[in-house]
Write an enzyme that holds these catalytic residues in place. Sequence first.
Site, PDB file in Angstrom:
ATOM      1  CE  LYS A 124      82.483  51.270  54.479  1.00 18.71           C
ATOM      2  NZ  LYS A 124      83.801  50.447  54.977  1.00 18.71           N
ATOM      3  CG  ASP A 164      84.784  53.741  52.702  1.00 17.93           C
ATOM      4  OD1 ASP A 164      85.129  52.391  52.799  1.00 17.93           O
ATOM      5  OD2 ASP A 164      84.053  53.973  51.762  1.00 17.93           O
TER       6      ASP A 164
END
Length: 441
Positions: A124, A164
């Site tokens: 991430k 995201d």
Amino acid sequence: MSIDALLDWVKRNNPHEPEFYQATASFLESVEPVLPHYPEWERLGIWQRLLEPDRIIQFRVTWVDDQGRVQVNRGYRVQYSQALGPYKGGIRFHPSVNPSILKFLAFEQTFKNALTGLPLGSGKGGSDFDPKGKSDSEVMRFCHQFMLELFRHIGKDTDVPAGDLGVGAREIGYMYGMYKRLSNRWDGTFTGKGMTYGGSVLRPEATGYGLCYFMKEYLEDHGLTFENSRVIISGAGNVAIHAAEKAMAYGANVVAMSDSKGTIYDERGIDLDLVKRIKGNRLSLSEYVNQREAEYVADPKKLWEVPCTIALPCATQNEVELKDAMKLVDNGCRAVGEGANMPCTPEAIQYFRTHCLLFAPGKAANAGGVAVSGLEMSQNAGHLYWSAREVDQKLKDIMSSIYKTVKTTAERYGKPDDLMFGANASGLIRVGTALVEQGIL
């Protein structure tokens, strides 16, 4: 090693990281029944290896705004686990981004990716840059500067980022364009790309559609259905909008949605085309009541007070707290499906379970996005194009497989209908077994 000892180890090694601690604590407490079945994992340090990312990259991003002022932000990439494949996970642009949030997201991604059955590791990344209120030129300059550092750490067989929160098709396009320029390669390293340059059909829809595919099987297993159900959905981005679209296709009446500023309630059913136009122009949902008779409250938390049968939290972490869970139960909610990452606090989840609500955890229920990202990677690697029908069928098959896997695992360990345990345990066993087989690294 006991769960308490592991949690002490996490807290000692990660001070001042509440989101990461919350995610690991919830996970470890859930999978405690698995521990006795893998006694060799303690000697091999598997638990500690699962709780520590491979590496964390932090860098400065310096860019120039439209007024000619130099701005400075922080950029990050958490490369968490490569046990099952290249690091895979989104990039988030939001003022709240910090190492704790990114580590929690990457930790969750590890087991979510494992559930898909695809060869995907976990990661991430992101920045505390806020794209809201920025011009296209400012966003482009920031993305290009962000990629000046990140490009050296990613690649199709190393680390494959995606979008995201705060990162959509625009931002991915700018980042991928600079990645190609710097690396001198077209290799599909990003997913969520535009259709004109290697993207997959249904990628924007995948998380929301996948959530509903998962929930449909779960509901039907318990004598419930989307048809004629009242549904509320938090968020107004890709996940929420496409979850609403698919729920409506299944006959649901979506009566309320929210964004970061407030809640809309439309008893006749949300006009989804209107929501898409509003959000396509990057406006607040408050604009909805200027074009259609409905109620708007400048408080996103009011969503959870709307009577419903099914609630789909699709916005951000910890948005459903205990008090919200109590309101949902009091107002007749029967099922909750997590479309976001960790949107329900542990206290809320426990309340749902003690009141016999069906609860679908995000690791399983919102895995559709990364599943289609994996399919996009396959298409890029083979220079293939799959039609919407082909991708949709593959997505349905993956979500059905995930549901059956977590359900079967929960039953095997004597915890029927505890899908949170089933999801955590299934992902854990796959990743842990891979670590054992690959030796001490």
